[in-house]
Design an enzyme around this catalytic site. Structure first.
Site, PDB file in Angstrom:
ATOM      1  CB  THR A  85      -0.929  -0.004   1.224  1.00 41.93           C
ATOM      2  OG1 THR A  85      -1.765  -1.149   1.118  1.00 41.93           O
ATOM      3  CG2 THR A  85      -1.771   1.254   1.289  1.00 41.93           C
ATOM      4  CG  ASP A 168      -1.763   5.815   8.856  1.00 38.52           C
ATOM      5  OD1 ASP A 168      -1.629   4.924   7.976  1.00 38.52           O
ATOM      6  OD2 ASP A 168      -1.260   5.714   9.997  1.00 38.52           O
ATOM      7  CG  ASP A 316      -5.668  -3.868   1.189  1.00 37.10           C
ATOM      8  OD1 ASP A 316      -5.040  -4.486   0.315  1.00 37.10           O
ATOM      9  OD2 ASP A 316      -5.285  -3.781   2.368  1.00 37.10           O
TER      10      ASP A 316
HETATM   11 ZN   LIG Z   1      -2.937  -1.537  -0.459  1.00 38.50          ZN
END
Ligand SMILES: [Zn+2]
Length: 583
Positions: A85, A168, A316
């Site tokens: 990510t 975040d 996700d």
């Molecule tokens: Zn991700």
């Protein structure tokens, strides 16, 4: 001969699509007003093939609109590993690989403190909108500027740049270091939060949003299929195949619909907010929050281009729990199409899509569940961490403590940390870290030591490749080997480890997570890249592309300096040569 036939087929197809582009070209005037808004839409863990597999189930104003009215690259791949990510979100608006953005993982070992840190850890800032003593976050570890940063520089700070997400890192990294704000969802309090990196107090509209308890209204919500069950059986198969295992899930769940979202609690609390992450409903919260941001921050309302980045995270969480071929992933994908339609319709009503440059991409894909891939004969499997470390430790002892002295002087050659009373070796992002002090103490040659570790790792069934720090630092890699190139693009010397491992396709060095990503293989790297707006010829483009191309292409369209480390390509095949911005 075969190659020539293939090439001429590609050329024929390109000519066909160029003529589609030409039709579009005539509908747009060459000179246009400066775009009022750049809208980056990200879906976390969204493989390119989701656009194709579920295309006929999408509505007219979501993904179909992006593909129809935008330029869509069908062969867009990340060119780095690990495909996680933070590295993905650190690439799309900087145009830089992790090797230059410095964002090499979601977390890594900070050698200076010996601590495991996240890509956005910052102890010098405070959380706003949650418990003030809980960890906050900032972009201070991002080493490259973003499109938003450059727009702010170009406009004497009049451009407004805001990033939002449930995570975040996904809010903070695309917006950049000089952004006006980033907001994310806090699973401890169920509120949208930010940090004192950006300001000392949340804007009133954010506090009002939180006072309405946006998450709590989903307590006890039942997640059902949006469409008739037959569609799901046809495309995703059974709702409870044996490889869909929720027994290790962080919050209690079932592997069949409906999923009731309580986190096992009787009233909203931390476990419920975590459970909510594993449902499609946080994407709904995010759309509402994006709408509030557009209205209250007056995004796209003046002549200076603003930037809003919106990253949807539910996909996700759901993908990790149920895998890419599950009914749940199919359903969250169809729901996300509706979310994106709502968001684009809203931007159209407030700013006008004609005045907006939209980019759409994902931060990575995902691999099938290893047990699923194994059942299909694709060679899926799990490589126990203890097996890898056991082999390596034995090889180190054999080489550096041949007479079996106790205590073993080579026991601390790998960097370790204390967990409770036990010591564990650092192994993160498939990187192993050496203890330089111990190697120096015993006069051990680091290069030879690397080879001992690599030989041992390669003897573990399922480990395909290994790269040493020295090899990557010297650039002693082949750029024509995509795996080596991706390892090099993911390596940042001050943060990466000393040996980088790659498992075989469909294999994880992970025992508890159902499905995951991180590899250099196409199921993890192949994602959508779409750009829609003035100056862009709509159509399907077959040229190779990467999400690292988004930032330089947006910068070219906006006529601004590309971000500092932008190494991606300007996607010129879709850009109008005669496009000009009116003064
Ligand atoms: Zn991700």
């Amino acid at each position: 001969m075969r190659r020539r036939t293939f090439l001429s087929a590609v050329l024929t197809i390109s000519v066909f699509f160029s003529s589609v582009g030409f039709a579009q070209r005539r509908t747009q005037p060459a000179v246009q007003k400066r775009p009022k808004l750049v809208l980056l839409i990200v879906v976390d863990q969204f493989r390119y093939d989701y656009l194709e597999r579920f295309e006929d189930l999408f509505g007219p104003n979501g993904f179909k609109r992006l593909v129809r009215d935008g330029a869509s690259w069908t062969q867009s791949n990340y060119d780095h590993m690990p495909t996680y990510t933070a590295p993905g979100h650190g690439t799309m608006m900087t145009g830089a690989y992790p090797a230059e953005s410095g964002i090499i993982g979601n977390e890594w070992l900070d050698r200076a403190t010996g601590k495991r840190i996240t890509s956005v850890t910052d102890d010098s800032v405070k959380l706003l909108g949650g418990n003030p003593t809980d960890p906050a976050a900032s972009p201070s570890r991002l080493m490259a500027s973003t499109v938003g940063d450059e727009l702010r520089l170009a406009t004497n700070d009049r451009a407004k740049v805001i990033g939002i997400s449930v995570k975040d890192r996904s809010a903070i990294l695309p917006a950049g270091r000089h952004a006006n704000a980033a907001y994310w969802f806090n699973w401890l309090t169920g509120t949208m939060v930010s940090s004192t990196y950006y300001f000392n107090q949340l804007p009133a509209w954010v506090t009002n949003f939180n006072n309405a308890k946006p998450a709590d209204k989903y307590f006890g919500a039942k997640w059902e299929r949006l469409l008739p069950q037959d569609e799901y059986l046809k495309r995703a198969g059974s709702d409870n195949p044996k490889w869909e295992d929720v027994s290790n899930a962080w919050t209690p769940d079932t592997n069949t619909f409906p999923h009731t979202i309580t986190g096992g609690l009787t009233a909203p609390g931390q476990k419920f907010y975590t459970a909510l992450d594993y449902s499609p409903f946080t994407n709904d919260i995010l759309v509402s929050f994006a709408q509030e941001a557009i209205v209250n921050e007056q995004l796209g309302q003046d002549d200076d281009t603003d930037v809003l980045t919106v990253s949807f995270s539910a996909n996700d969480y759901v993908g990790h729990r149920f895998g890419p071929y599950s009914q749940e992933v199919m359903d969250v994908t169809i729901r996300t199409d509706r979310n994106i339609a709502t968001l684009l319709d809203f931007v159209d009503s407030k700013v006008g899509l004609a005045n907006t440059l939209v980019a759409f991409t994902a931060d990575h894909g995902v691999s099938p569940i290893p047990e699923h891939a194994a059942a299909l004969g694709l060679g899926g499997g799990r490589i126990p961490f203890a097996t890898v470390m056991g082999k390596i430790q034995t090889a180190i002892s054999t080489r550096y403590n041949p007479h079996g002295k106790t205590p073993d002087p080579s026991a601390d050659y790998l960097l370790r940390f204390q967990e409770g009373t036990a010591w564990r070796e650092w192994f993160i992002n498939n990187n192993i870290y050496f203890n330089y002090d111990a190697l120096k103490r015993d006069g051990v040659d680091v290069e030879e030591f690397s080879q001992v570790v690599i030989r041992a790792a390669l003897s573990v069934p399922g480990i395909a490749r290994c790269f040493s720090r020295l090899q990557l630092l010297r650039g002693a890699t082949s750029v024509t080997d995509p795996i080596e190139r991706r390892a090099l693009h993911g390596f940042y010397p001050a943060r990466s480890g000393d040996v980088v491992m790659v498992a075989e396709p469909y294999k994880y060095i992970a025992e508890t997570i159902t499905a995951t990503h991180g590899s250099p293989y196409s199921y993890d790297t192949h994602v959508p890249t779409i750009i829609m707006g003035a100056g862009v010829n709509a159509g399907r483009y077959l040229e190779a592309a990467t999400p690292a191309d988004i930032a330089p292409t947006l910068s070219a369209l906006l006529r601004i300096t590309a971000p500092t480390n932008s190494t991606g390509r300007v996607l010129i095949e879709a850009l109008r040569q005669d496009y000009k911005i009116a003064r």
